[in-house]
Design a protein around this motif. Structure first.
Motif, PDB file in Angstrom:
ATOM      1  N   VAL A 166     -29.660  -2.992   5.265  1.00 32.77           N
ATOM      2  CA  VAL A 166     -28.786  -1.941   4.742  1.00 32.77           C
ATOM      3  C   VAL A 166     -27.627  -1.770   5.716  1.00 32.77           C
ATOM      4  CG1 VAL A 166     -28.583   0.459   4.031  1.00 32.77           C
ATOM      5  CG2 VAL A 166     -30.724  -0.780   3.622  1.00 32.77           C
ATOM      6  N   GLY A 167     -26.450  -2.187   5.284  1.00 32.62           N
ATOM      7  CA  GLY A 167     -25.275  -2.095   6.143  1.00 32.62           C
ATOM      8  C   GLY A 167     -24.539  -3.411   6.185  1.00 32.62           C
ATOM      9  N   CYS A 221     -24.248  -3.522   0.960  1.00 32.01           N
ATOM     10  CA  CYS A 221     -22.979  -3.092   1.561  1.00 32.01           C
ATOM     11  C   CYS A 221     -22.378  -1.982   0.697  1.00 32.01           C
ATOM     12  CB  CYS A 221     -21.993  -4.249   1.632  1.00 32.01           C
ATOM     13  SG  CYS A 221     -22.683  -5.802   2.239  1.00 32.01           S
ATOM     14  N   ASP A 222     -22.083  -0.841   1.290  1.00 35.33           N
ATOM     15  CA  ASP A 222     -21.494   0.225   0.477  1.00 35.33           C
ATOM     16  C   ASP A 222     -20.001   0.026   0.251  1.00 35.33           C
ATOM     17  OD1 ASP A 222     -20.545   0.876   2.956  1.00 35.33           O
ATOM     18  OD2 ASP A 222     -21.236   2.948   2.954  1.00 35.33           O
ATOM     19  N   PRO A 254     -24.024   1.690  -2.245  1.00 37.26           N
ATOM     20  CA  PRO A 254     -24.716   2.355  -1.136  1.00 37.26           C
ATOM     21  C   PRO A 254     -26.209   2.488  -1.411  1.00 37.26           C
ATOM     22  CG  PRO A 254     -23.605   3.969  -2.510  1.00 37.26           C
ATOM     23  CD  PRO A 254     -23.192   2.614  -3.026  1.00 37.26           C
ATOM     24  N   LEU A 297     -31.914  -1.233   9.269  1.00 38.05           N
ATOM     25  CA  LEU A 297     -30.855  -0.252   9.066  1.00 38.05           C
ATOM     26  C   LEU A 297     -29.711  -0.580  10.020  1.00 38.05           C
ATOM     27  CD1 LEU A 297     -32.964   3.013   8.758  1.00 38.05           C
ATOM     28  CD2 LEU A 297     -31.751   1.824   6.915  1.00 38.05           C
ATOM     29  N   THR A 325     -26.453   0.781   9.432  1.00 44.53           N
ATOM     30  CA  THR A 325     -25.564   1.627   8.645  1.00 44.53           C
ATOM     31  C   THR A 325     -24.324   2.068   9.412  1.00 44.53           C
ATOM     32  OG1 THR A 325     -27.089   3.430   9.211  1.00 44.53           O
ATOM     33  CG2 THR A 325     -27.277   2.483   7.016  1.00 44.53           C
ATOM     34  N   GLU A 337     -19.526   6.791  11.232  1.00 45.57           N
ATOM     35  CA  GLU A 337     -18.381   7.241  10.451  1.00 45.57           C
ATOM     36  C   GLU A 337     -17.519   8.143  11.310  1.00 45.57           C
ATOM     37  OE1 GLU A 337     -20.028   9.219   7.126  1.00 45.57           O
ATOM     38  OE2 GLU A 337     -21.059  10.752   8.295  1.00 45.57           O
ATOM     39  N   ARG A 383     -24.471   7.036  11.269  1.00 47.55           N
ATOM     40  CA  ARG A 383     -24.826   7.334   9.872  1.00 47.55           C
ATOM     41  C   ARG A 383     -26.355   7.284   9.724  1.00 47.55           C
ATOM     42  NH1 ARG A 383     -21.583   3.588   5.966  1.00 47.55           N
ATOM     43  NH2 ARG A 383     -22.227   5.177   4.476  1.00 47.55           N
ATOM     44  N   THR A 384     -26.964   8.428   9.926  1.00 42.82           N
ATOM     45  CA  THR A 384     -28.424   8.519   9.995  1.00 42.82           C
ATOM     46  C   THR A 384     -29.044   9.198   8.781  1.00 42.82           C
ATOM     47  OG1 THR A 384     -28.247  10.593  11.225  1.00 42.82           O
ATOM     48  CG2 THR A 384     -28.416   8.564  12.517  1.00 42.82           C
ATOM     49  N   LEU A 427     -29.881   8.327   5.768  1.00 36.88           N
ATOM     50  CA  LEU A 427     -30.971   7.600   5.114  1.00 36.88           C
ATOM     51  C   LEU A 427     -32.232   7.642   5.968  1.00 36.88           C
ATOM     52  CD1 LEU A 427     -31.003   6.022   2.409  1.00 36.88           C
ATOM     53  CD2 LEU A 427     -30.757   3.933   3.751  1.00 36.88           C
ATOM     54  N   VAL A 438     -25.716   2.548  14.911  1.00 36.36           N
ATOM     55  CA  VAL A 438     -26.640   3.614  14.530  1.00 36.36           C
ATOM     56  C   VAL A 438     -27.888   3.658  15.397  1.00 36.36           C
ATOM     57  CG1 VAL A 438     -28.053   2.336  12.850  1.00 36.36           C
ATOM     58  CG2 VAL A 438     -27.547   4.768  12.452  1.00 36.36           C
TER      59      VAL A 438
END
Length: 421
Positions: free
Chosen positions: A11-12, A37-38, A83, A109, A111, A114, A251-252, A254, A290
């Motif tokens: 994820v990311g 990927c978001d 996302p 993760l 992520t 931001e 970005r935590t 999730l 992250v």
């Protein structure tokens, strides 16, 4: 051929995630690899966003980690612009924004982080910018070019690396620049009072104005456009555009929703991982911006937001996911280019951790190496400014843990390699 008996999900879609996917295949993993990927862009590297690409010296395609065709060739399943919105560690599932449910055997993760937002009136105005994503850089590149043509004024909140690199880029376009910083020097929390002034002088020589000891209180606008910035000391700075460069937050969300162990924001934030980049869930790993990792070499928990950590941390996490014995102990490293000054920083020397700073070379000419020493003489960090091919030696000295004589470090005749035990 892909053997679907195992599914590893990442994820990311930044550098850490892309390099993790690459490493899984390079290490012989034949299961499914799914990269979420978001953003709609393929995974890309972030340094060019405030350096070469922002300056107009690099093309857009140069920022991508791999050619788009590589992912299909490596049989990496890409979900772009999707996302991850929910993580269930018990069921080992991750749900995407479009409702797709993916079952995983192991998950990484990556992520990222931001931009921190200004919590003041006026942040919704059209001329307020952040710099974290490729879309941000594309927009800002056009803004800087326009400001340069029209003798416009950019006001930057924050004199960290992003703020200073954008200031240098803005001046290269001909824009007027003011930097507002709460600390007494740029990079005060990283370089300390000893060397922060170096960057003050550098930027002032190129026409940047600094306003230290102050914070934004309001961005003033009319008809949706920025007119000025007000600070808490009663000053008002004319502005056509504003950049918020006050740091980034991991970005935590999730991980928090999934009940993974996190680190307090006061301690740097992030997802708590061990030296193998494993979270509190044995099937979930974290890497890159992250991850707040137990660092075996530095004997502390550390979250690093720099390119080298993503470049090396993603592959380390991938190897750990494959069951390899991993102890991620890379010396933190980052680099910056501003005007005619290039520098590399290796190590970790937060305020209060070092006893003295020793320099070798010519600081006035900005051709030198700075060394941050602990009270016991151990090298905590080193920064080479317009001096090259020494970063590896600096890192070896940090790793050695040896007590070093300041006189030897300051003497340019003494090879750094000769100081190794």
């Amino acid at each position: 051929m892909v053997d679907a008996h195992q599914t590893f999900v990442i994820v990311g879609g930044g550098l850490a995630g892309a390099k993790a996917a690459e490493t899984l295949r390079a290490e012989g993993f034949t299961g499914r690899v799914i990269l979420i990927c978001d953003e709609r862009d393929h995974p890309y590297e972030r340094p060019p966003l405030s350096k070469g690409y922002l300056l107009g010296k690099e093309e857009r395609d140069s920022v991508f980690v791999h050619e788009p065709a590589w992912y299909a060739q490596a049989q990496i399943e890409l979900h772009l612009g999707q996302p991850a919105v929910h993580l269930d560690p018990g069921a080992r599932t991750v749900r995407l924004g479009d409702g797709t449910l993916i079952v995983y055997d192991k998950l990484l993760l990556a992520t990222g982080a931001e931009p921190r937002r200004l919590d003041i009136p006026g942040t919704g105005l059209a001329g307020v910018h952040h710099l974290r994503r490729l879309a941000h850089a594309e927009r800002l590149r056009g803004v800087l070019a326009s400001l340069g043509r029209d003798n416009g004024h950019l006001v930057i909140a924050g004199a960290g690396w992003i703020g200073l690199e954008v200031a240098a880029a803005a001046r290269s376009y001909g824009a007027e620049v003011t930097v507002v910083e709460a600390a007494p020097t740029p990079l005060h929390g990283i370089l300390g009072p000893e060397l922060g002034g170096l960057f003050t002088d550098l930027h002032r020589e190129h026409g940047v104005r600094f306003h230290f000891g102050a914070r934004f209180t309001e961005i003033v606008g009319q008809d949706g456009m920025v007119l000025a910035v007000r600070t808490d000391d009663g000053e008002e700075h004319p502005a056509h555009d504003v950049l918020a460069a006050i740091g980034a937050a991991p970005r935590t969300a999730l991980a928090e929703q999934a009940g993974l162990d996190l680190v307090d924001r006061e301690a740097g934030g992030g997802i708590a991982v061990d030296a193998a980049l494993r979270t509190s869930d044995p099937y979930i790993y974290a890497a890159g911006d992250v991850a707040a990792a137990d660092h075996p070499l530095l004997d502390s928990r550390l979250r690093v937001e720099h390119w080298a950590n993503a470049l090396n941390g993603g592959p380390a996490a991938a190897r750990a996911m494959l069951g390899q014995d991993v102890s991620y102990d890379r010396v933190p490293y980052f680099f910056s280019d501003q005007y005619d000054v290039g520098m590399e920083y290796s190590g970790y020397a937060p305020p209060g951790s070092y006893a003295q700073v020793v320099c070798r070379g010519d600081v006035a000419k900005r051709e030198f190496i700075a060394f941050w020493l602990g009270a016991d003489g151990r090298l905590l960090a080193g920064m080479n400014v317009n001096v090259w091919d020494v970063a590896e030696s600096i890192q070896q000295l940090i790793r050695s843990g040896a007590s070093l004589a300041p006189e030897a470090l300051a003497d340019p005749v003494v090879p750094l390699a000769s100081l190794l035990p």
